[in-house]
Scaffold this active site. Sequence first.
Site, PDB file in Angstrom:
ATOM      1  N   ARG A 252      -5.639  -5.550  -2.336  1.00  0.00           N
ATOM      2  CA  ARG A 252      -5.369  -4.482  -3.323  1.00  0.00           C
ATOM      3  C   ARG A 252      -5.717  -4.880  -4.750  1.00  0.00           C
ATOM      4  NH1 ARG A 252      -0.288  -2.114   0.165  1.00  0.00           N
ATOM      5  NH2 ARG A 252      -1.644  -0.809   1.433  1.00  0.00           N
ATOM      6  N   GLY A 351     -20.231  16.013 -22.502  1.00  0.00           N
ATOM      7  CA  GLY A 351     -20.668  17.396 -22.278  1.00  0.00           C
ATOM      8  C   GLY A 351     -21.668  17.496 -21.141  1.00  0.00           C
ATOM      9  N   GLU A 375      -7.786   0.723   0.869  1.00  0.00           N
ATOM     10  CA  GLU A 375      -6.746  -0.325   0.721  1.00  0.00           C
ATOM     11  C   GLU A 375      -5.387   0.316   0.392  1.00  0.00           C
ATOM     12  OE1 GLU A 375      -8.207  -2.901   1.517  1.00  0.00           O
ATOM     13  OE2 GLU A 375     -10.156  -3.072   0.541  1.00  0.00           O
ATOM     14  N   THR A 377      -3.798   4.464  -0.076  1.00  0.00           N
ATOM     15  CA  THR A 377      -4.009   5.518  -1.085  1.00  0.00           C
ATOM     16  C   THR A 377      -2.975   5.351  -2.210  1.00  0.00           C
ATOM     17  OG1 THR A 377      -2.455   7.012  -0.034  1.00  0.00           O
ATOM     18  CG2 THR A 377      -4.749   7.146   0.718  1.00  0.00           C
TER      19      THR A 377
HETATM   20  C1  LIG Z   1     -15.369   4.340   1.349  1.00  0.00           C
HETATM   21  C2  LIG Z   1     -14.273   3.975   2.265  1.00  0.00           C
HETATM   22  C3  LIG Z   1     -14.253   2.709   2.827  1.00  0.00           C
HETATM   23  C4  LIG Z   1     -13.241   2.350   3.734  1.00  0.00           C
HETATM   24  N1  LIG Z   1     -13.275   1.106   4.304  1.00  0.00           N
HETATM   25  C5  LIG Z   1     -12.392   0.807   5.302  1.00  0.00           C
HETATM   26  C6  LIG Z   1     -12.502  -0.417   6.025  1.00  0.00           C
HETATM   27  O1  LIG Z   1     -13.343  -1.271   5.731  1.00  0.00           O
HETATM   28  N2  LIG Z   1     -11.651  -0.622   7.067  1.00  0.00           N
HETATM   29  C7  LIG Z   1     -10.701   0.288   7.433  1.00  0.00           C
HETATM   30  O2  LIG Z   1      -9.973   0.036   8.381  1.00  0.00           O
HETATM   31  N3  LIG Z   1     -10.564   1.458   6.744  1.00  0.00           N
HETATM   32  C8  LIG Z   1     -11.382   1.736   5.698  1.00  0.00           C
HETATM   33  N4  LIG Z   1     -11.270   2.934   5.009  1.00  0.00           N
HETATM   34  C9  LIG Z   1     -10.245   3.887   5.403  1.00  0.00           C
HETATM   35  C10 LIG Z   1      -9.121   3.999   4.383  1.00  0.00           C
HETATM   36  O3  LIG Z   1      -8.384   2.817   4.312  1.00  0.00           O
HETATM   37  C11 LIG Z   1      -8.279   5.198   4.808  1.00  0.00           C
HETATM   38  O4  LIG Z   1      -9.090   6.338   4.611  1.00  0.00           O
HETATM   39  C12 LIG Z   1      -7.019   5.321   3.993  1.00  0.00           C
HETATM   40  O5  LIG Z   1      -6.097   4.357   4.409  1.00  0.00           O
HETATM   41  C13 LIG Z   1      -6.382   6.699   4.133  1.00  0.00           C
HETATM   42  O6  LIG Z   1      -6.258   7.056   5.462  1.00  0.00           O
HETATM   43  P1  LIG Z   1      -6.693   8.510   5.963  1.00  0.00           P
HETATM   44  O7  LIG Z   1      -8.052   8.768   5.427  1.00  0.00           O
HETATM   45  O8  LIG Z   1      -6.481   8.598   7.423  1.00  0.00           O
HETATM   46  O9  LIG Z   1      -5.719   9.502   5.226  1.00  0.00           O
HETATM   47  P2  LIG Z   1      -4.216   9.964   5.675  1.00  0.00           P
HETATM   48  O10 LIG Z   1      -3.449   8.769   6.030  1.00  0.00           O
HETATM   49  O11 LIG Z   1      -4.416  11.005   6.718  1.00  0.00           O
HETATM   50  O12 LIG Z   1      -3.737  10.576   4.362  1.00  0.00           O
HETATM   51  C14 LIG Z   1      -4.162  11.857   3.856  1.00  0.00           C
HETATM   52  C15 LIG Z   1      -3.398  12.140   2.572  1.00  0.00           C
HETATM   53  O13 LIG Z   1      -1.966  12.153   2.830  1.00  0.00           O
HETATM   54  C16 LIG Z   1      -1.319  11.210   1.991  1.00  0.00           C
HETATM   55  N5  LIG Z   1      -0.222  10.587   2.733  1.00  0.00           N
HETATM   56  C17 LIG Z   1      -0.272  10.016   3.964  1.00  0.00           C
HETATM   57  N6  LIG Z   1       0.953   9.541   4.305  1.00  0.00           N
HETATM   58  C18 LIG Z   1       1.780   9.818   3.258  1.00  0.00           C
HETATM   59  C19 LIG Z   1       3.157   9.566   3.014  1.00  0.00           C
HETATM   60  N7  LIG Z   1       3.942   8.938   3.891  1.00  0.00           N
HETATM   61  N8  LIG Z   1       3.690  10.001   1.830  1.00  0.00           N
HETATM   62  C20 LIG Z   1       2.898  10.629   0.900  1.00  0.00           C
HETATM   63  N9  LIG Z   1       1.575  10.888   1.109  1.00  0.00           N
HETATM   64  C21 LIG Z   1       1.023  10.488   2.255  1.00  0.00           C
HETATM   65  C22 LIG Z   1      -2.380  10.189   1.636  1.00  0.00           C
HETATM   66  O14 LIG Z   1      -2.061   9.506   0.439  1.00  0.00           O
HETATM   67  C23 LIG Z   1      -3.615  11.060   1.502  1.00  0.00           C
HETATM   68  O15 LIG Z   1      -3.612  11.657   0.234  1.00  0.00           O
HETATM   69  C24 LIG Z   1     -12.228   3.285   4.071  1.00  0.00           C
HETATM   70  C25 LIG Z   1     -12.231   4.559   3.482  1.00  0.00           C
HETATM   71  C26 LIG Z   1     -13.225   4.898   2.589  1.00  0.00           C
HETATM   72  C27 LIG Z   1     -13.206   6.270   1.982  1.00  0.00           C
END
Ligand SMILES: Cc1cc2nc3c(=O)[nH]c(=O)nc-3n(C[C@H](O)[C@H](O)[C@H](O)COP(=O)(O)OP(=O)(O)OC[C@H]3O[C@@H](n4cnc5c(N)ncnc54)[C@H](O)[C@@H]3O)c2cc1C
Length: 398
Positions: A252, A351, A375, A377
């Site tokens: 992080r 702008g 890492e 959200t």
């Molecule tokens: C460019 C990129 C590179 C990445 N690289 C890797 C990688 O190398 N390895 C890997 O394993 N993953 C990787 N990821 C995945 C990333 O870690 C996940 O996308 C991230 O953890 C969010 O998971 P999700 O997309 O399933 O969203 P979700 O978990 O479905 O969340 C959706 C929304 O709900 C919110 N939310 C979820 N739970 C809660 C809660 N309890 N309370 C409040 N809000 C909540 C989240 O903050 C988010 O806004 C990558 C993602 C991107 C975009």
Amino acid sequence: MISFENSKRILDQVQYAESIAREQIRPQARYYDDHEHELPWEYANFIWHTARKTLDSLRPGAVFPEEPFMLQIHINEMFSWGDFGFFMCLPFPALGGNAIEVSGTEEQKARLREKFQGDKPTWTCMALTEAHCGSDSSAIRTRAVKDGDSWVLNGEKLFVTSARKALIESEGVMVVWATIDPSAGRAGMKPFLVEAKTPGVKITKLEKKLGIRASDTAVVILEDCRIPLENMLGSHMTKGFKGAMATFDSARPTAAANGVGVARATLDFLKEQLALNGIKIRYGVPRNLLTSIERDIVDMEAQLRAAWLLVLKAAWLVDRRKPNTLESSMCKVKAGDIVTKITQKGIEIMGSMGYSRRLLLEKWMRDGKVSDLFEGTGQINRLVIARRILQYSSKELK
Ligand SMILES: Cc1cc2nc3c(=O)[nH]c(=O)nc-3n(C[C@H](O)[C@H](O)[C@H](O)COP(=O)(O)OP(=O)(O)OC[C@H]3O[C@@H](n4cnc5c(N)ncnc54)[C@H](O)[C@@H]3O)c2cc1C
């Protein structure tokens, strides 16, 4: 006492990293944004064969006299100032390497070091996220079943950063999180090492993304992927979920440093443009006497500095092997917030030109946003902070 004064060694290496960021990375940033999935091989080779000789933080197991993580944070920030997507293409241990350092046995760490001594750029990656779970990583469904002297892995992983580089373009390694007992929840989670070219591991898609488009992000399928028993990371007793979380304690602050780098690139550019137009920011003048643009810039600088100080605190703790879960989440939240706000404000101040692809501002806005997503959200890191401060367990505060 905490002191963030840098040693000469860090200052010298940061200066070298700046020359790479300015002269080699930044000029190519637009090209690789436009040519998603094309690999910047020239840059990867330069880093591997030349820059690594000077930049200690790019070599796993290099003997660091002092503050190795602090050095890494500074290099990350500087490379991301050059270009975040390029930073993500660095042939260095990255997230997979972090997981190995945190959970691996001495023999597994030595294997990682060996990979990074070869004569070709090498990458690692880490696969945790699945289609039904990202934030709630303990819900993973990828299975690891013991069969004789092997583990057999089956499942699908999404958004795996650098999977193509680690598994196809180099003799790298992927750390895969899988469950050995789905009924056990997080207690069943274990990390496994999957070497490049292992039968049964396949990349089925490269994600087309909003930003950091120079970096490959892949869908990886594991189909009866057989690996030796000793490829379980750590020992059978290793607490898998704790290992995943400990990996994030150092990942992080690095992700936060990337965000700070992009925010600083924006702010440096804005100040340059203002200076070209004869606008000088007056410091030390009462706020009510500042112009609106001066207030904007001063506010952005304060926010940037606050985020960077939080990153430094989290890194300082890592180097002293002190717990940093709280600080690591705090710096990640702050950096995700400020890079989003500063890059949007940059477009507003410039702008129409800010909105145009003639400048990199619109790219920085797209790139920077990911600091608030991967890492953990912003919301998930806020949850971690709240639990730590209020002393609630993850069951009590969801
Ligand atoms: C460019 C990129 C590179 C990445 N690289 C890797 C990688 O190398 N390895 C890997 O394993 N993953 C990787 N990821 C995945 C990333 O870690 C996940 O996308 C991230 O953890 C969010 O998971 P999700 O997309 O399933 O969203 P979700 O978990 O479905 O969340 C959706 C929304 O709900 C919110 N939310 C979820 N739970 C809660 C809660 N309890 N309370 C409040 N809000 C909540 C989240 O903050 C988010 O806004 C990558 C993602 C991107 C975009």
